[in-house]
Design a protein around this motif. Structure first.
Motif, PDB file in Angstrom:
ATOM      1  N   UNK A   1       0.835  -1.208   0.000  1.00 21.40           N
ATOM      2  CA  UNK A   1       0.000   0.000   0.000  1.00 21.40           C
ATOM      3  C   UNK A   1       0.865   1.253   0.000  1.00 21.40           C
ATOM      4  N   UNK A   2       1.971   1.204   0.759  1.00 23.24           N
ATOM      5  CA  UNK A   2       2.858   2.379   0.837  1.00 23.24           C
ATOM      6  C   UNK A   2       3.463   2.691  -0.527  1.00 23.24           C
ATOM      7  N   UNK A   3       3.581   1.668  -1.377  1.00 23.89           N
ATOM      8  CA  UNK A   3       4.154   1.883  -2.708  1.00 23.89           C
ATOM      9  C   UNK A   3       3.080   2.085  -3.769  1.00 23.89           C
ATOM     10  N   UNK A   4       1.833   2.217  -3.346  1.00 26.29           N
ATOM     11  CA  UNK A   4       0.749   2.479  -4.294  1.00 26.29           C
ATOM     12  C   UNK A   4       0.394   1.272  -5.153  1.00 26.29           C
ATOM     13  N   UNK A   5       0.742   0.060  -4.700  1.00 25.97           N
ATOM     14  CA  UNK A   5       0.407  -1.146  -5.460  1.00 25.97           C
ATOM     15  C   UNK A   5      -1.032  -1.540  -5.145  1.00 25.97           C
ATOM     16  N   UNK A   6      -1.802  -1.855  -6.183  1.00 22.86           N
ATOM     17  CA  UNK A   6      -3.168  -2.348  -5.987  1.00 22.86           C
ATOM     18  C   UNK A   6      -3.066  -3.839  -5.698  1.00 22.86           C
ATOM     19  N   UNK A   7      -3.242  -4.232  -4.449  1.00 26.71           N
ATOM     20  CA  UNK A   7      -2.932  -5.624  -4.100  1.00 26.71           C
ATOM     21  C   UNK A   7      -3.791  -6.638  -4.857  1.00 26.71           C
ATOM     22  N   UNK A   8      -5.046  -6.294  -5.135  1.00 31.19           N
ATOM     23  CA  UNK A   8      -5.913  -7.272  -5.813  1.00 31.19           C
ATOM     24  C   UNK A   8      -5.588  -7.367  -7.304  1.00 31.19           C
ATOM     25  N   UNK A   9      -5.062  -6.280  -7.890  1.00 32.37           N
ATOM     26  CA  UNK A   9      -4.883  -6.246  -9.348  1.00 32.37           C
ATOM     27  C   UNK A   9      -3.442  -6.408  -9.808  1.00 32.37           C
ATOM     28  N   UNK A  10      -2.483  -6.260  -8.907  1.00 35.02           N
ATOM     29  CA  UNK A  10      -1.076  -6.295  -9.325  1.00 35.02           C
ATOM     30  C   UNK A  10      -0.286  -7.325  -8.499  1.00 35.02           C
ATOM     31  N   UNK A  11      -0.730  -8.598  -8.547  1.00 37.74           N
ATOM     32  CA  UNK A  11      -0.093  -9.610  -7.695  1.00 37.74           C
ATOM     33  C   UNK A  11       1.405  -9.735  -7.938  1.00 37.74           C
ATOM     34  N   UNK A  12       1.835  -9.579  -9.188  1.00 38.93           N
ATOM     35  CA  UNK A  12       3.243  -9.737  -9.527  1.00 38.93           C
ATOM     36  C   UNK A  12       4.112  -8.804  -8.682  1.00 38.93           C
ATOM     37  N   UNK A  13       3.674  -7.551  -8.550  1.00 42.25           N
ATOM     38  CA  UNK A  13       4.471  -6.571  -7.789  1.00 42.25           C
ATOM     39  C   UNK A  13       4.494  -6.904  -6.290  1.00 42.25           C
ATOM     40  N   UNK A  14       3.376  -7.451  -5.826  1.00 46.01           N
ATOM     41  CA  UNK A  14       3.324  -7.802  -4.398  1.00 46.01           C
ATOM     42  C   UNK A  14       4.321  -8.920  -4.107  1.00 46.01           C
ATOM     43  N   UNK A  15       4.361  -9.916  -4.996  1.00 46.48           N
ATOM     44  CA  UNK A  15       5.285 -11.043  -4.793  1.00 46.48           C
ATOM     45  C   UNK A  15       6.739 -10.549  -4.865  1.00 46.48           C
ATOM     46  N   UNK A  16       7.036  -9.690  -5.834  1.00 48.62           N
ATOM     47  CA  UNK A  16       8.391  -9.129  -5.949  1.00 48.62           C
ATOM     48  C   UNK A  16       8.801  -8.401  -4.672  1.00 48.62           C
TER      49      UNK A  16
END
Ligand code: DC
Length: 234
Positions: A46-61
């Protein structure tokens, strides 16, 4: 000293967190809150502005590249991402709303399961609580518990916790969220919430915190006694 890993799994509001922390204290063990780790990854995303439901790849990275660290000198241990203490963010509503989606990502689970197993090696006298501690992370744990309670009791407990922290709490709304989160946690493909076959299942709906603690403490102590048929005659 011998290894003693006690796992406590169960749904939100079953009393796990309060029980695990106090049980650890009673038994002189350390305490690991694995939900805090899934929440930590959510807070970072969230702090990096990642949409957790829509951008799983970035969350895993993010989970792969930003290892979490507990400060074991604080009680309960505070959680850090690099040098940043994220502990106070973990129970915020936006983190709570996003965490089930993060916990459903197998890439995130792979990273956190490995980190938890490493913690188990570094801190082998541990009470650890979560959803998959007895089933996936520590299948060879010394004692396993699964705590449960009905959804209304669980919502009331969560509301009381929030009010204690000075927050507004609507029991009906919390019950709705809890039921939704249970459904997500128990139907997800990776490591769904289950009661391991070899765990003691305890329904805490009608029990006080002290009653649950007495029960668990007694069971752990009983499991540590030498077997009855040990040869005592030399
Ligand atoms: O226990 P908690 O409410 O802090 O858990 C937050 C979320 O993380 C919840 O959706 C379940 C998930 N979780 C999980 O999937 N596996 C764990 N070992 C711990 C928590």
């Amino acid at each position: 000293m011998d290894r003693l890993i006690v796992t406590l799994d169960g749904p939100a509001g079953s009393g796990k967190s309060s029980v695990a922390r106090r049980l650890a204290r009673r038994l002189g063990l350390e305490f690991l809150d694995t939900g805090a780790m899934y929440r930590g990854v959510t807070a970072m995303a969230l702090a990096r502005g990642i949409e957790v439901a829509d951008e799983p790849y970035y969350v895993v990275e993010l989970a792969r590249n930003c290892p979490l660290r507990f400060d074991w000198d604080t009680d309960p241990p505070r959680l850090y991402v690099r040098d940043q203490d994220v502990t106070d963010r973990l129970r915020d509503p936006d983190v709570t709303a996003g965490v089930s989606d993060v916990a459903a990502l197998s890439g995130v689970r792979d990273v956190l399961v490995r980190e938890q197993q490493q913690i188990g090696r570094d801190h082998p006298r541990l009470v650890t609580e979560g959803r998959d501690q007895g089933s996936v992370v520590f299948p060879d744990a010394d004692v396993k518990f699964y705590l449960d309670a009905n959804a209304t009791v669980r919502a009331q407990r969560r509301a009381a916790q929030l009010r204690e922290a000075g927050r507004i709490a609507d029991v009906a709304e919390i019950r709705r969220q809890i039921t939704q989160r249970d459904r997500k946690d128990s139907t997800r493909k990776t490591a769904p919430l289950i009661c391991p076959e070899d765990a003691e299942r305890i329904d805490t709906s009608a029990m006080t915190l002290d009653e649950v603690l007495d029960e668990l403490e007694n069971r752990v102590k009983a499991s540590m006694k030498p077997p009855m048929n040990a040869d005592t005659h030399g």
